[in-house]
Design an enzyme around this catalytic site. Sequence first.
Site, mmCIF file in Angstrom:
data_model
loop_
_atom_site.group_PDB
_atom_site.id
_atom_site.type_symbol
_atom_site.label_atom_id
_atom_site.label_comp_id
_atom_site.label_asym_id
_atom_site.label_seq_id
_atom_site.Cartn_x
_atom_site.Cartn_y
_atom_site.Cartn_z
ATOM 1 N N CYS A 4 74.653 33.054 -58.039
ATOM 2 C CA CYS A 4 75.548 32.512 -59.028
ATOM 3 C C CYS A 4 75.181 30.959 -58.953
ATOM 4 O O CYS A 4 75.750 30.377 -57.963
ATOM 5 C CB CYS A 4 76.534 33.021 -59.357
ATOM 6 S SG CYS A 4 77.695 32.035 -60.311
ATOM 7 N N CYS A 7 78.628 29.343 -58.712
ATOM 8 C CA CYS A 7 79.250 29.432 -57.385
ATOM 9 C C CYS A 7 78.471 28.471 -56.389
ATOM 10 O O CYS A 7 79.224 27.892 -55.424
ATOM 11 C CB CYS A 7 79.105 30.714 -56.697
ATOM 12 S SG CYS A 7 80.151 32.188 -57.334
ATOM 13 N N ASP A 30 78.916 18.711 -68.164
ATOM 14 C CA ASP A 30 78.014 19.516 -68.385
ATOM 15 C C ASP A 30 76.588 18.733 -68.396
ATOM 16 O O ASP A 30 76.464 17.768 -68.733
ATOM 17 C CB ASP A 30 77.956 20.160 -69.893
ATOM 18 C CG ASP A 30 76.972 21.214 -70.152
ATOM 19 O OD1 ASP A 30 77.377 22.547 -70.281
ATOM 20 O OD2 ASP A 30 75.750 21.190 -69.965
ATOM 21 N N HIS A 46 84.489 34.189 -58.452
ATOM 22 C CA HIS A 46 83.495 34.574 -59.380
ATOM 23 C C HIS A 46 84.165 35.647 -60.247
ATOM 24 O O HIS A 46 84.372 36.546 -59.847
ATOM 25 C CB HIS A 46 82.291 34.918 -58.735
ATOM 26 C CG HIS A 46 81.228 35.376 -59.419
ATOM 27 N ND1 HIS A 46 80.336 34.506 -59.953
ATOM 28 C CD2 HIS A 46 80.922 36.765 -60.182
ATOM 29 C CE1 HIS A 46 79.616 35.066 -60.790
ATOM 30 N NE2 HIS A 46 79.920 36.588 -60.880
ATOM 31 N N ASN A 86 81.615 30.968 -74.102
ATOM 32 C CA ASN A 86 80.813 32.234 -74.589
ATOM 33 C C ASN A 86 80.688 33.293 -73.754
ATOM 34 O O ASN A 86 80.613 33.096 -72.559
ATOM 35 C CB ASN A 86 79.404 31.184 -74.570
ATOM 36 C CG ASN A 86 79.247 30.170 -75.639
ATOM 37 O OD1 ASN A 86 79.744 30.419 -76.664
ATOM 38 N ND2 ASN A 86 78.624 29.364 -75.045
ATOM 39 N N HIS A 97 79.258 33.032 -64.876
ATOM 40 C CA HIS A 97 80.337 32.632 -64.377
ATOM 41 C C HIS A 97 81.371 32.257 -65.159
ATOM 42 O O HIS A 97 80.938 30.963 -65.934
ATOM 43 C CB HIS A 97 80.043 31.837 -63.008
ATOM 44 C CG HIS A 97 81.072 31.419 -62.040
ATOM 45 N ND1 HIS A 97 81.129 31.329 -60.748
ATOM 46 C CD2 HIS A 97 82.316 30.657 -62.386
ATOM 47 C CE1 HIS A 97 82.218 31.133 -60.164
ATOM 48 N NE2 HIS A 97 82.965 30.637 -61.192
ATOM 49 N N HIS A 99 83.577 30.193 -67.681
ATOM 50 C CA HIS A 99 83.453 29.030 -67.712
ATOM 51 C C HIS A 99 84.097 28.558 -69.143
ATOM 52 O O HIS A 99 83.820 29.194 -70.053
ATOM 53 C CB HIS A 99 82.286 28.116 -67.554
ATOM 54 C CG HIS A 99 81.069 28.642 -68.221
ATOM 55 N ND1 HIS A 99 80.561 29.720 -67.995
ATOM 56 C CD2 HIS A 99 80.575 28.140 -69.440
ATOM 57 C CE1 HIS A 99 79.346 29.934 -68.755
ATOM 58 N NE2 HIS A 99 79.287 28.961 -69.630
ATOM 59 N N HIS A 101 84.266 25.574 -71.878
ATOM 60 C CA HIS A 101 83.554 24.224 -72.438
ATOM 61 C C HIS A 101 84.777 23.469 -72.810
ATOM 62 O O HIS A 101 85.480 23.751 -73.817
ATOM 63 C CB HIS A 101 82.594 24.472 -73.505
ATOM 64 C CG HIS A 101 81.307 25.010 -73.081
ATOM 65 N ND1 HIS A 101 79.964 24.621 -72.743
ATOM 66 C CD2 HIS A 101 81.087 26.533 -72.918
ATOM 67 C CE1 HIS A 101 79.196 25.520 -72.352
ATOM 68 N NE2 HIS A 101 79.905 26.724 -72.542
#
Length: 113
Positions: A4, A7, A30, A46, A86, A97, A99, A101
């Site tokens: 990942c 990770c 980002d 994870h 998303n 993984h 996340h 934004h």
Amino acid sequence: MNNCLFCKIIDGIIPSNKVYEDEKILAFHDINPQAPTHILVIPKCHIPSVDGVNAENANVVAYLFTKIPEIAQSAGLTGGYRVISNCGSDACQSVPHLHFHILGGRQLSDTMA
Ligand code: AMP
Ligand code: ZN
């Protein structure tokens, strides 16, 4: 072996531009920003996506959300910001993984999709 990307960022195998880190979560810029400020906030454990949130790991997700306002404030997002996650292919999730934004630093579109 865990392949990942995020990770690997957590483990320091892949570098990132960190903005916040503690024992449970990491926040970093980002690599392909969609707004003047575009920060990703991830749990260190994870979890593949929002679909993977469950009663056992919900505490770290709740904790992560308590840190988002602090991270946004530190980034100077006084005018507001948008938080997006998303989930899955229809949403164009590209890194499996979990996340979130954080987008801001300009007037964002009033359409989300
Ligand atoms: P999503 O498409 O919602 O899965 O978001 C994944 C995000 O990860 C995208 O906005 C990418 O620009 C970002 N990204 C991919 N690789 C890296 C990296 N090495 N460092 C920082 N951000 C990355
Ligand atoms: Zn991972």
